[in-house]
Design a protein around this motif. Structure first.
Motif, short mmCIF file in Angstrom:
data_model
loop_
_atom_site.label_atom_id
_atom_site.label_comp_id
_atom_site.label_asym_id
_atom_site.label_seq_id
_atom_site.Cartn_x
_atom_site.Cartn_y
_atom_site.Cartn_z
N VAL A 145 0.84 -1.17 0.04
CA VAL A 145 0.06 -0.02 0.00
C VAL A 145 0.86 1.26 -0.04
O VAL A 145 1.74 1.50 1.02
N ASN A 146 0.67 1.97 -1.06
CA ASN A 146 1.36 3.39 -1.04
C ASN A 146 0.46 4.41 -0.88
O ASN A 146 -0.83 4.49 -1.38
N GLY A 147 1.10 5.76 -0.30
CA GLY A 147 0.15 6.78 -0.08
C GLY A 147 0.90 7.64 0.90
O GLY A 147 1.84 7.35 1.93
N PRO A 148 0.67 8.99 0.87
CA PRO A 148 1.09 9.80 2.31
C PRO A 148 0.66 9.30 3.54
O PRO A 148 -0.64 8.80 3.58
N LEU A 149 1.53 9.53 4.42
CA LEU A 149 0.93 9.25 6.17
C LEU A 149 0.39 10.27 6.70
O LEU A 149 0.86 11.24 6.46
N VAL A 150 -0.97 9.82 7.22
CA VAL A 150 -1.60 10.98 7.87
C VAL A 150 -1.80 10.83 9.08
O VAL A 150 -2.06 9.43 9.70
N PHE A 151 -2.01 11.61 10.17
CA PHE A 151 -2.59 11.26 11.65
C PHE A 151 -3.77 12.09 11.70
O PHE A 151 -4.17 13.13 11.38
N ALA A 152 -4.82 11.35 12.05
CA ALA A 152 -6.10 11.65 12.49
C ALA A 152 -6.79 10.71 13.51
O ALA A 152 -6.54 9.55 13.52
#
Length: 216
Positions: A145-152
């Motif tokens: 899985v590729n993608g930007p890492l986000v904190f939520a």
């Protein structure tokens, strides 16, 4: 730098069109601490473009981002950023927040009521979310899985872009398809038990499609 007015540049790695709470992500360099989330209600750049953004740094419930964008310059196409491969447990760390990352492991859960699922390489879980791309995994199947890492909502999660969940070889085998050799350098062989036509798509690591055709 929370509360400071900044000017920064980077290459666009992901765009969440239509979601005003997200906007896009830019990255300057590779490795930890090189990416940032930009909440921009006006500009919609494309992945791979180099942009200059002026705005205010803020912590939005733990998510570091640039908000209140007052100036935006699009410098055109640049060299796309390649995802940074990180272990699934290690991804739960602020140094990778905003960075285009790649996690590989087995799906631990199906989609939950929030359209989230867990991925693990055995070291620990990372959440996979659906802001830009919804994918329903098969528990126990291996995925990259590729993608930007986000904190939520108190957790780190990968936000895959469209088509950024790659099926493991085991699932392909279950469908009667084999791929060899792995890894490949020059010639990739795709073999199928059935002679029926099959659509084949080949993507670069940055998500760019370089092959799309029907084969037998």
């Amino acid at each position: 730098m929370t509360g400071q007015y900044v000017v920064t540049t980077g290459v666009v790695t992901a765009v969440a069109e239509g979601d005003v709470d997200y906007g896009y992500w830019i990255q300057n360099g590779t490795g930890p601490w090189t990416g940032i989330h930009v909440k921009d209600l006006t500009n919609v750049p494309a992945i791979g473009e180099s942009v200059e953004v002026t705005g205010t740094v803020e912590e939005f419930f733990g998510d570091t981002r640039i908000n209140n964008v007052s100036a935006f310059v699009n410098n055109g196409a640049s060299t796309p950023v390649s995802p940074l491969s990180v272990g699934t447990a290690a991804l739960n760390d602020e140094q990778f927040e905003g960075v285009l990352v790649s996690g590989t492991g087995a799906a631990q859960t199906e989609l939950d009521s929030f359209n989230e699922w867990l991925l693990s390489d055995g070291s620990g879980d990372i959440v996979v979310n659906d802001v830009m791309f919804l994918y329903a995994p098969i528990v126990g199947t291996n995925y990259t899985v590729n993608g930007p890492l986000v904190f939520a909502f108190g957790t780190y999660r990968i936000e895959p872009r469209d088509g950024d969940v790659f099926t493991g070889l085991q699932e392909l085998s279950d469908l009667g398809v084999s791929i060899f050799p792995n890894p490949v350098t020059e010639v990739l062989n795709i073999q199928r038990e059935s002679a029926e036509p099959m659509r084949v798509q080949l993507f670069e690591m940055n998500g760019k499609m370089i092959l799309d055709e029907v084969v037998t």
